[in-house]
Design a protein around this motif. Structure first.
Motif, PDB file in Angstrom:
ATOM      1  N   SER A 212       0.748  -1.188  -0.160  1.00 37.24           N
ATOM      2  CA  SER A 212       0.098   0.185  -0.061  1.00 37.24           C
ATOM      3  C   SER A 212       0.871   1.211   0.023  1.00 37.24           C
ATOM      4  CB  SER A 212      -0.860   0.043   1.283  1.00 37.24           C
ATOM      5  OG  SER A 212      -1.685   1.120   1.340  1.00 37.24           O
ATOM      6  N   THR A 216       1.550   4.113  -3.312  1.00 38.03           N
ATOM      7  CA  THR A 216       1.211   5.692  -3.447  1.00 38.03           C
ATOM      8  C   THR A 216       3.026   6.289  -3.590  1.00 38.03           C
ATOM      9  OG1 THR A 216      -0.265   5.669  -1.685  1.00 38.03           O
ATOM     10  CG2 THR A 216       0.988   7.448  -1.780  1.00 38.03           C
ATOM     11  N   ARG A 219       3.348   6.477  -7.190  1.00 40.00           N
ATOM     12  CA  ARG A 219       2.631   7.723  -7.860  1.00 40.00           C
ATOM     13  C   ARG A 219       3.280   8.931  -7.382  1.00 40.00           C
ATOM     14  NH1 ARG A 219      -3.319   6.913  -6.183  1.00 40.00           N
ATOM     15  NH2 ARG A 219      -3.322   5.539  -7.713  1.00 40.00           N
ATOM     16  N   ARG A 223       5.605  11.670  -9.960  1.00 40.09           N
ATOM     17  CA  ARG A 223       5.096  13.303 -10.069  1.00 40.09           C
ATOM     18  C   ARG A 223       6.187  14.079  -9.560  1.00 40.09           C
ATOM     19  NH1 ARG A 223      -1.447  13.260  -8.622  1.00 40.09           N
ATOM     20  NH2 ARG A 223      -2.019  11.496  -9.915  1.00 40.09           N
ATOM     21  N   VAL A 225       6.777  14.393  -6.481  1.00 36.88           N
ATOM     22  CA  VAL A 225       6.522  14.890  -4.983  1.00 36.88           C
ATOM     23  C   VAL A 225       7.360  14.367  -4.133  1.00 36.88           C
ATOM     24  CG1 VAL A 225       4.447  14.822  -3.402  1.00 36.88           C
ATOM     25  CG2 VAL A 225       3.701  14.919  -5.790  1.00 36.88           C
TER      26      VAL A 225
ATOM     27  N   HIS B  41      -5.346   0.006  -1.404  1.00 37.02           N
ATOM     28  CA  HIS B  41      -5.452   0.753  -0.379  1.00 37.02           C
ATOM     29  C   HIS B  41      -6.680   0.701   0.446  1.00 37.02           C
ATOM     30  CE1 HIS B  41      -2.676   3.748  -2.679  1.00 37.02           C
ATOM     31  NE2 HIS B  41      -2.160   3.133  -1.915  1.00 37.02           N
ATOM     32  N   THR B 122      -3.663  11.578   2.842  1.00 36.47           N
ATOM     33  CA  THR B 122      -2.828  10.557   2.352  1.00 36.47           C
ATOM     34  C   THR B 122      -1.449  10.570   3.007  1.00 36.47           C
ATOM     35  OG1 THR B 122      -3.843  10.923   0.187  1.00 36.47           O
ATOM     36  CG2 THR B 122      -1.626   9.712   0.064  1.00 36.47           C
ATOM     37  N   ILE B 129      -2.314   5.233   2.349  1.00 33.81           N
ATOM     38  CA  ILE B 129      -3.483   4.955   1.425  1.00 33.81           C
ATOM     39  C   ILE B 129      -3.740   6.353   1.007  1.00 33.81           C
ATOM     40  CG2 ILE B 129      -6.131   4.608   1.477  1.00 33.81           C
ATOM     41  CD1 ILE B 129      -5.536   2.809   4.138  1.00 33.81           C
ATOM     42  N   ASP B 130      -4.163   6.431  -0.312  1.00 28.48           N
ATOM     43  CA  ASP B 130      -4.352   7.475  -1.041  1.00 28.48           C
ATOM     44  C   ASP B 130      -5.862   7.915  -1.341  1.00 28.48           C
ATOM     45  OD1 ASP B 130      -3.959   9.685  -2.544  1.00 28.48           O
ATOM     46  OD2 ASP B 130      -2.877   8.971  -4.450  1.00 28.48           O
ATOM     47  N   GLU B 133      -7.171  10.149  -4.006  1.00 26.11           N
ATOM     48  CA  GLU B 133      -7.482   9.312  -5.292  1.00 26.11           C
ATOM     49  C   GLU B 133      -8.843   8.465  -5.131  1.00 26.11           C
ATOM     50  OE1 GLU B 133      -5.656  10.058  -7.738  1.00 26.11           O
ATOM     51  OE2 GLU B 133      -6.450   8.502  -9.342  1.00 26.11           O
ATOM     52  N   ARG B 331       0.132  17.202  -4.877  1.00 27.44           N
ATOM     53  CA  ARG B 331      -0.257  16.245  -5.689  1.00 27.44           C
ATOM     54  C   ARG B 331       0.547  16.404  -6.894  1.00 27.44           C
ATOM     55  NH1 ARG B 331      -3.038  12.650  -3.297  1.00 27.44           N
ATOM     56  NH2 ARG B 331      -3.787  11.767  -5.213  1.00 27.44           N
TER      57      ARG B 331
END
Lengths: 227, 434
Positions: A212, A216, A219, A223, A225, B41, B122, B129-130, B133, B331
């Motif tokens: 999990s 993230t 992701r 980007r 981030v 998630h 998040t 866990i996002d 989204e 984000r």
């Protein structure tokens, strides 16, 4: 077959089978779902997906400064529980002997005094977590049956373990026979209950947390981030 | 999970679907969202509740119903009943209830009025866990069920008809001519060929025309071959916020197709957070691996122009604080770019107590700013930001998102606060060195 033989024999085999097969079933069931590839161009200089995932997995071990004040209680109690449980399970000499009988693996044990303190801290942290879940409005509103079942099957092995620990571990291991057979059987059965429940409830986070966080992390790193 | 506390929230309905059909439409859409990441998630939550303290709606009200993970309850139930590894058992024993129409209506407020998809939750989640989204994905199902706030649905209908929530495309040349005359800057429109296709947020065609004029001023200064175009000009993408995937795709395609048509290599997005989220990270979803244009936010553009020396700016020499727009920073990964521009402007930056990745949302993201009935809740959230801005004592309060500015301006008006957020773009344009 007495209760201890049942706990050490068919019950243990059944619990381990449910634990292993159930965990694999759930994990594969999730990972077989469609993988929606992010087709957007990555930020220039972005870390690789693997590096992003690894960073997120490690970074998730402690809260960010901005959240420290509001999460320090949950963080402290969480660490107290997880560290305490790990010490008790992996450090207590009879547990190591149990694992050695099953797998042939063994390692040095920690002193009994450390175990007693660790078990006490673990039990206390679980009680605190339960009270918090039942009294705090946020935890109350998001809780469901899984929370209580998972709490119970985690608490029972600790409780029964303490009940079965009537003498120093050296004395227990020096004997070839079990003196306190019923308490030990109950302890084993309670641990087996935990194994059986593990794949079906939130205890599975012990496996899923890395996936999990990693998802993230991928992701975010894509980007740029820097989380 | 227990029922929501507080008064029964309002909800709206669109279309003529019956209750059962609405629930089925929502469930079908929810389930379709579950790829491996969403599933991981939803599966990983331990219900620790730490996300509550990260959420501005919870912090501003203290109401547990605003706990972020709780906003996903119908979505979560759809997963475990229909898509999870044990779904057949869960359904057979009814271990997880199917959401009712009443619950979906109740959750409309939680998914649309009290979540800006800012993603602060998040960052606090120990499982990573996002939630932001997942909320976006849950909104897809709510839209399919005809259960979105009417104000957002109205904007959706306008965008479906016009390709923009602001104006039909055929009116764009006249609007740009007016902005051009008002601000004394040429704004090319509908050129058959250009290097840069410039887009706008709806507010830049109305209350924030200075931003549009300032973008034009900078583009003209560097001698860019650029244009706006009636066939693709509104980057705000209401479909992204409303959960209307078909509209999101259509609006995205309009921008990319127009850029391709005129031979543009760059698609310049306005100071708008969700435009960045929708275009920069999701446009490729419909275009495959190689997007034919580079999509860039105004803040990145300014940063590149200043860093490369293509424009120079005068140093203002004052103190400033900066509101980080969630979709651009937390984000979007552009935390440093805005700060480099502020530094070039000679500002002494005094950071908000919560800034950068963990800055608080303005309270209006995700369409909440347009959702009239959410205004009282938004104003409560505004107080968080107001307090942090005041604590800095900074002379300037700057941001790089027009939607944030509108939200903060409305909050300031409501609170009788005399501070007004300034646009980073406008500050650059106002201080261009000769």
């Amino acid at each position: 077959m007495d209760l201890l033989e049942f706990a050490r024999g068919p019950a243990l085999v059944f619990a381990l089978a449910v634990f292993v097969l159930g965990t694999l079933w759930r994990l594969i069931g999730i990972l077989r779902l469609p993988r929606l590839r992010d087709r957007s161009p990555a930020r220039e200089g972005a870390a690789s997906p693997a590096a992003g995932a690894l960073h997120a997995i490690v970074r998730g071990m402690w809260p960010r400064r901005a959240f420290a004040a509001t999460t320090h209680f949950a963080t402290f109690n969480g660490y107290a529980f997880h560290v305490g449980l790990a010490l008790v399970f992996f450090g207590y000499a009879p547990h190591i002997a149990f694992v050695r009988r099953l797998t042939g693996l063994s390692w040095p044990a920690l002193p009994d005094a450390v175990m007693y303190v660790a078990a006490g801290v673990t039990i206390a942290s679980l009680l605190v977590a339960l009270v918090w879940r039942l009294t705090d409005p946020v935890r109350r509103t998001i809780s469901n049956a899984d929370d209580l079942i998972s709490w119970t099957v985690t608490f029972l092995p600790l409780l029964t373990g303490m009940a079965a620990t009537a003498e120093p571990s050296a004395a227990i291991l020096a004997r070839n026979q079990v003196v306190y057979a019923t308490p030990l059987a109950l302890h084993l059965l309670s641990a087996e209950l935990l194994l059986i429940w593990f794949p079906f409830g939130k205890l599975m986070h012990a496996v899923l947390f890395a996936f999990s966080r990693g998802a993230t992390g991928v992701r975010f790193s894509h980007r740029g981030v820097e989380a | 999970m227990s029922a929501a506390s507080g008064p029964t929230p309002g909800f709206d309905r669109q279309g003529e679907l019956g209750d059962e059909a609405r629930v089925d439409a929502a469930m079908k859409s929810f389930v379709r969202e579950f790829g491996v990441t969403a599933a991981l998630h939803v599966e990983s939550c331990v219900r620790c509740g730490q996300c509550a303290e990260a959420c501005h709606f919870y912090r501003a009200t203290g109401d547990a119903k605003y706990t972020p993970i709780r906003k996903l309850e119908p979505f979560r139930r759809a997963y475990f009943r229909e898509a999870g590894p044990f779904a057949p058992i869960v359904r057979a024993l009814n271990l997880v209830r199917k959401p009712t129409i009443g619950e979906l209506e109740q959750w409309q407020e939680l998914l649309f009025d009290s979540c800006t998809m800012c993603g602060r939750c998040t960052l606090v989640c120990p499982m990573g866990i996002d939630i932001a989204e997942l909320v976006k994905e849950a909104r897809h199902g709510m839209f399919k069920a005809g259960l979105v706030p009417e104000r957002l649905a109205l904007m959706d209908r306008a965008a479906r008809q016009w390709g923009s929530t602001a104006t039909p495309g055929e009116d764009l040349p006249d609007i740009l001519a007016e902005v051009s005359a008002e601000h004394g800057v040429p704004i090319p429109c509908d050129l058959p060929s250009a290097d840069i296709l410039v887009t706008a947020a709806p507010a830049e065609l109305d209350a924030h025309t200075k931003s549009l004029a300032d973008a034009a001023r900078i583009l003209n200064r560097i001698g860019a071959r650029w244009t706006m175009h009636r066939e693709g000009f509104d980057a705000s993408n209401i479909g992204f916020n409303n959960g209307d995937l078909a509209l999101q795709e259509r609006l995205t395609r309009a921008l990319i197709d127009t850029a391709v048509k005129i031979g543009a290599k760059t698609l310049l997005l306005p100071e708008c957070g969700h435009a960045y989220g929708a275009a920069r990270w999701e446009a490729a979803r419909w275009y495959g691996d190689a997007l034919p244009v580079r999509i860039i936010h105004m803040t990145e553009f300014l940063d590149e122009l200043i860093s490369s020396g293509r424009i120079r700016v005068n140093r203002i020499g004052a103190t400033a604080t900066f509101h980080d727009p969630c979709q651009i920073v937390r984000r979007g990964g552009l935390e440093a770019a805005a700060r480099r521009v502020l530094a070039a402007l000679g500002f002494e930056l005094i950071e908000l107590q919560d800034h950068g990745l963990t800055g608080y949302c303005c309270g209006g993201g995700g369409g909440v700013v347009s959702n009239q009935r959410a205004a009282p809740l938004r104003y409560k959230v505004f107080d968080l930001k107001k307090g942090q801005v005041e604590a800095t004592g900074a002379e300037h309060f700057v941001t790089s998102c027009g939607q944030c500015r509108i939200t903060l301006e409305a909050g300031a008006r409501n609170a009788g606060w005399d501070k007004s957020p300034e646009s980073l773009l406008e500050l650059v344009a106002d201080n261009l060195a000769d």
